[in-house]
Every structure is written in C-alpha cells, then in structure tokens.
Design an enzyme around this catalytic site. Structure first.
Site, PDB file in Angstrom:
ATOM      1  CG  ASN A   7      -1.844   1.146   1.290  1.00  0.00           C
ATOM      2  OD1 ASN A   7      -1.775   2.050   0.447  1.00  0.00           O
ATOM      3  ND2 ASN A   7      -2.735   1.141   2.266  1.00  0.00           N
ATOM      4  NE  ARG A  93      -6.251   1.369  -0.088  1.00  0.00           N
ATOM      5  CZ  ARG A  93      -6.333   2.498   0.586  1.00  0.00           C
ATOM      6  NH1 ARG A  93      -5.275   2.975   1.194  1.00  0.00           N
ATOM      7  NH2 ARG A  93      -7.463   3.135   0.678  1.00  0.00           N
ATOM      8  CG  HIS A 182     -13.190   2.895   3.206  1.00  0.00           C
ATOM      9  ND1 HIS A 182     -13.965   3.860   3.813  1.00  0.00           N
ATOM     10  CD2 HIS A 182     -11.913   3.172   3.544  1.00  0.00           C
ATOM     11  CE1 HIS A 182     -13.183   4.694   4.478  1.00  0.00           C
ATOM     12  NE2 HIS A 182     -11.924   4.302   4.326  1.00  0.00           N
ATOM     13  N   GLY A 219     -10.960   7.939   7.952  1.00  0.00           N
ATOM     14  CA  GLY A 219     -11.930   8.095   6.871  1.00  0.00           C
ATOM     15  C   GLY A 219     -13.039   7.096   7.172  1.00  0.00           C
ATOM     16  NE  ARG A 248     -10.665  11.968   4.455  1.00  0.00           N
ATOM     17  CZ  ARG A 248     -10.574  10.688   4.134  1.00  0.00           C
ATOM     18  NH1 ARG A 248     -11.589  10.074   3.554  1.00  0.00           N
ATOM     19  NH2 ARG A 248      -9.478  10.017   4.392  1.00  0.00           N
ATOM     20  CG  ASN A 342     -10.521  -0.663  18.610  1.00  0.00           C
ATOM     21  OD1 ASN A 342     -10.254  -1.718  19.163  1.00  0.00           O
ATOM     22  ND2 ASN A 342      -9.947  -0.291  17.473  1.00  0.00           N
ATOM     23  CD  GLU A 392      -8.731  -1.549   4.048  1.00  0.00           C
ATOM     24  OE1 GLU A 392      -8.305  -1.224   5.172  1.00  0.00           O
ATOM     25  OE2 GLU A 392      -9.030  -0.724   3.173  1.00  0.00           O
TER      26      GLU A 392
HETATM   27  P1  ADP Z   1      -7.484   4.837   9.004  1.00  0.00           P
HETATM   28  O1  ADP Z   1      -8.719   5.326   8.306  1.00  0.00           O
HETATM   29  O2  ADP Z   1      -6.393   5.849   9.039  1.00  0.00           O
HETATM   30  O3  ADP Z   1      -7.046   3.450   8.577  1.00  0.00           O
HETATM   31  P2  ADP Z   1      -8.196   3.512  11.495  1.00  0.00           P
HETATM   32  O4  ADP Z   1      -9.124   2.517  10.906  1.00  0.00           O
HETATM   33  O5  ADP Z   1      -6.910   3.036  12.040  1.00  0.00           O
HETATM   34  O6  ADP Z   1      -7.937   4.729  10.521  1.00  0.00           O
HETATM   35  O7  ADP Z   1      -9.011   4.252  12.673  1.00  0.00           O
HETATM   36  C1  ADP Z   1      -8.468   5.318  13.362  1.00  0.00           C
HETATM   37  C2  ADP Z   1      -9.506   5.788  14.367  1.00  0.00           C
HETATM   38  O8  ADP Z   1      -9.808   4.703  15.248  1.00  0.00           O
HETATM   39  C3  ADP Z   1      -9.029   6.947  15.236  1.00  0.00           C
HETATM   40  O9  ADP Z   1     -10.043   7.921  15.363  1.00  0.00           O
HETATM   41  C4  ADP Z   1      -8.793   6.279  16.562  1.00  0.00           C
HETATM   42  O10 ADP Z   1      -9.002   7.156  17.642  1.00  0.00           O
HETATM   43  C5  ADP Z   1      -9.852   5.197  16.560  1.00  0.00           C
HETATM   44  N1  ADP Z   1      -9.512   4.170  17.556  1.00  0.00           N
HETATM   45  C6  ADP Z   1      -8.472   3.325  17.577  1.00  0.00           C
HETATM   46  N2  ADP Z   1      -8.466   2.596  18.716  1.00  0.00           N
HETATM   47  C7  ADP Z   1      -9.538   3.002  19.434  1.00  0.00           C
HETATM   48  C8  ADP Z   1     -10.090   2.653  20.700  1.00  0.00           C
HETATM   49  N3  ADP Z   1      -9.519   1.727  21.455  1.00  0.00           N
HETATM   50  N4  ADP Z   1     -11.219   3.279  21.097  1.00  0.00           N
HETATM   51  C9  ADP Z   1     -11.807   4.225  20.329  1.00  0.00           C
HETATM   52  N5  ADP Z   1     -11.337   4.607  19.139  1.00  0.00           N
HETATM   53  C10 ADP Z   1     -10.220   4.010  18.683  1.00  0.00           C
END
Ligand code: ADP
Length: 406
Positions: A7, A93, A182, A219, A248, A342, A392
């Site tokens: 990626n 990707r 996505h 995103g 965004r 999460n 992914e």
């Molecule tokens: P990207 O789109 O960059 O791939 P991710 O899928 O890694 O992003 O998601 C990032 C988001 O997930 C951030 O807003 C981060 O705060 C949130 N995040 C990660 N771990 C937790 C958690 N334990 N609780 C709440 N939010 C979380």
C-alpha cells in the site's frame, strides 16, 4: 501462494507478506516519512515473533524504500524469504480504478498507461499507488503485479445511485459520478458477515443477505450490500463525501464551499485543505480528530466534544436508516475500522435509536473488549450486529491469488 501486499501512499509505504493457503500474515511493516527528513521504519515478523520499531532510515524516495523492504524480506534475522524470487506475486492497493477497472488487474505495459491516465480522479492517492507498481516492475521484472482497486466493489451501483444531478455532460466529459471507496474492506467484512450469519443458522433469504457495512476509521464510509453486490455507498466522487469523519466534512451543502471561498478569497487548494484536513470531528471539537480523545473529552463534559460525537453518530444513523429502506430490511449491521472495532461508545450511540426497527444491541456485550469477530446483538434481535476486524491486506492477497489462479 506467498504474496507481497503493498500500500504505497504519498509519504508512506505499508507492506505485508501473506500466505494465501493458510491466510496467515507472515510479516508486516511500515516505512514512514518517505522523501521527508527523519524517515522511519517498523516491522513485525509473526513467524519468528520479532519486531523492529522505529529504526531511523533515510528514504529519499519510494524506490529506496522498496529496495530496503526487499532487503528486509530476505534478511537472515528478520526476513521470511531466502531470495526475492520466492515472492510469487505482488498485490497493490490502488485507490481509484475509475469506470474502467472494476476487477483486479494484472499489470502490463499497456494497462499501466491507462492506469496513469485516471490518476487525475484521485490526485492525492493514485500517483503514489502507481509509482509503487512501476518501481516493483523495475526491481522484480519477473514477478506478476496485480492492482486491486478500492472503488471496484462499488461498481455494481445502479446509475440512479451513482449519478449526481448536475449537467449530464460533466459525467461524459469529466467522469463526475459517485465511485465509493474502502471497497476492499467492505467486501472483506461482507464475506465474514455472510459466514457468521450462516454459522448462526440465519438462512440465506431469496435474493441473498442484506448487509449494511460501516467502516469507521479516520476516513469512514457506509455501504448497502445485497447478495454481495453494492447498491449504494456514502462516499462519492472523492472520499470527502458522506459521513462526518476525523478531519473531513462529509456531506455539506455545496453552496457553503462557494460562499466561504468568496468571503475569504480562498484558492482551491486552501479550500480543499479546510474541507479535508480541518473539518469533521476536528473542526467541531477543535482539539483532536482522534476518536479516543474525543470520547474522553465528551465523558469529561466537554460540550464541543459531545456535539462532535453526536454529529458523528447522527450521520451514521441517517445512512443506516436510508439503507434500511433501500435494502428493504437488513440481516446484519457490521462495525469495522479503528472506531467501529474499538469504540463501544460510538456503537452504542448509533444503535440506541434503532431499537424500533428490531435492531437490538447487547449493551453489556458491546462494552467487553474482545479481539476477533463478534456478534454484539441480543438473541432476539431481528438484525445481527457484528464487530468484524477488517483485513484489507488479506483481501488484496486473495484477490491477487484468484486472478492469477483463474
Ligand atoms: P485509518 O482510516 O487511518 O485506517 P483507522 O481505521 O486506524 O484509521 O481508525 C483510526 C480511528 O480509530 C481513530 O479515530 C482512533 O481514535 C480510533 N480508535 C483506535 N483505537 C480506538 C479505541 N480503542 N477506542 C476508540 N477509538 C479508537
């Protein structure tokens, strides 16, 4: 088949090697700050259970970073191969496939030129993706390269969903339409959801399962899927549309853009920065775009954090509501991505108002942090609510394998 998945971003490079027979990740890593000072590198080898974190390394360009990655892959201490010839294929990707590329693509001299042409549709992403492909063709000329597109899964949308009500010639001349993004993640979680529903004993209805997939990360996008086919998705011509995201804006009245540009005499680039980098949760909360910090501040009584959190959940609910109608019911709602996987607070807030539709979250189960793919719905809920860990890279390796095998 052992597949290197890449990626390649504008200043970063994520890589992993996946054994498609066992669907196991052997090694994964990240080169950061390519072309910027203080480049960094981290890697985890899952076979040898070894990790290197943040080793400073100078990556003046993508070629140097990819050469470094190849050296690591054959390193006697940290690598997974004896020679680079053992890499059987490379899956890339690629964010945008335009209307032309709706399936994974085996790269050749001709189609790479077509791929370069559609880079104008995703100027922030595609040039780096294509550069990764070109460099690998140069470094390993005998190994097949396959492009897997983020937009491809959405190509089944009907015209009434992907067209914008602006003069038709803009579609003909500039290819302005909804593409959706996505796609690799939505496709992966759809397949897992299908498996979980079957395991639960939910019979596949005539016409196939109806799934609403919520990929909530920095995103974020939501997709309505029926029997493996996308009917609609929340992102649009670019990944700026749809939900309230980390930085965004998501859907706004387009006149706001014209008004702000006029009032502040902003250039296109300045306005783009405002909408892409300083809006969303960050724009409302003001302190961070990170969902963890947002939730903590909200729980501590920060009013702007609460507003941003509520707006985020509200925007998710509006899409779930409209996709429920579009699908005429839903077998499963999937939460994935960093927030979806999460944040129990976000999942609860979204599901609180859905109970009248017999979509019932088990609040206790929702709060327990467990890894893996989990059913979070109450036993009597008509709709299942799944937390699914997206993958992914695995999906890209499977798509690459299927194309080459086929
Ligand atoms: P990207 O789109 O960059 O791939 P991710 O899928 O890694 O992003 O998601 C990032 C988001 O997930 C951030 O807003 C981060 O705060 C949130 N995040 C990660 N771990 C937790 C958690 N334990 N609780 C709440 N939010 C979380």
């Amino acid at each position: 088949m052992k597949i290197l998945v890449l990626n390649s971003g504008s200043s970063s490079l994520k890589f992993s090697v996946i054994d498609t027979a066992s669907e196991v990740v052997l090694i994964k890593g990240l080169c950061e700050r390519i072309g910027i000072e203080n480049s960094r590198f981290s890697i985890k080898n899952f076979v040898k259970n070894k990790k290197i974190d943040k080793i400073p390394e100078l990556f003046p360009n993508h070629k140097r970073a990819l050469e470094f990655v190849l050296n690591v892959l054959v390193d006697s201490e940290f690598g997974v191969f004896e020679t680079v010839d053992q890499i059987q294929a490379i899956g890339h990707r690629v964010v945008h496939g335009g209307e032309e590329f709706t399936e994974p693509l085996l790269i050749n001299d001709k189609n790479i030129l077509s791929l370069e042409k559609i880079s104008t549709l995703a100027p922030l992403h595609n040039p780096a993706n294509v550069m990764g492909i070109k460099v690998m063709r140069e470094l390993l000329p005998n190994i097949p390269n396959v492009a897997v597109f983020d937009t491809a899964f959405h190509s089944t949308m009907p015209a009434k969903a992907f067209m914008y009500a602006i003069p038709y010639e803009e579609y003909e001349k500039l290819k302005i339409r909804k593409y959706g993004f996505h796609g690799t993640s939505h496709k992966y979680v759809y397949k897992v959801a299908e498996k979980l529903l079957l395991e639960k004993g939910v019979n596949k209805p005539y016409g196939g399962y109806k799934i609403i997939s919520c990929h909530l990360g920095n995103g974020a996008s939501i997709t309505a899927i029926k029997d493996g086919k996308v009917l609609d998705t929340s992102m649009g011509f670019t990944p700026l549309a749809g939900l309230v995201m980390g930085t965004r804006c998501g859907d706004i009245d387009p006149s706001i853009v014209l008004h702000i540009m006029q009032e502040y005499h902003l250039s296109v680039e300045e306005m783009s920065q405002k909408l892409n980098k300083r809006s969303g949760v960050l724009g409302i909360f003001g302190k961070s775009s990170d969902n963890r910090e947002l939730t903590e501040a909200m729980l501590n009584g920060d009013e702007r954090a609460k507003l941003a959190f509520d707006m985020l959940a509200y925007s998710i609910q509006k899409f779930i509501g409209s996709y429920y109608i579009l699908l005429q019911g839903v077998d499963a709602i999937v939460f994935t991505g960093g927030i979806g996987e999460n944040s129990s607070e976000t999942r609860q807030k979204v599901c609180e108002n859905l109970e009248f539709m017999n979509i019932n979250l088990d609040y206790d189960k929702n709060k327990i942090r467990v890894s893996g793919d989990v059913d979070l719905s109450l036993e009597n809920s008509k709709t299942s609510i799944f937390k699914i860990e997206t993958n992914e890279e695995l999906m890209i390796s499977i798509e690459t394998y299927n194309l080459l095998k086929g």
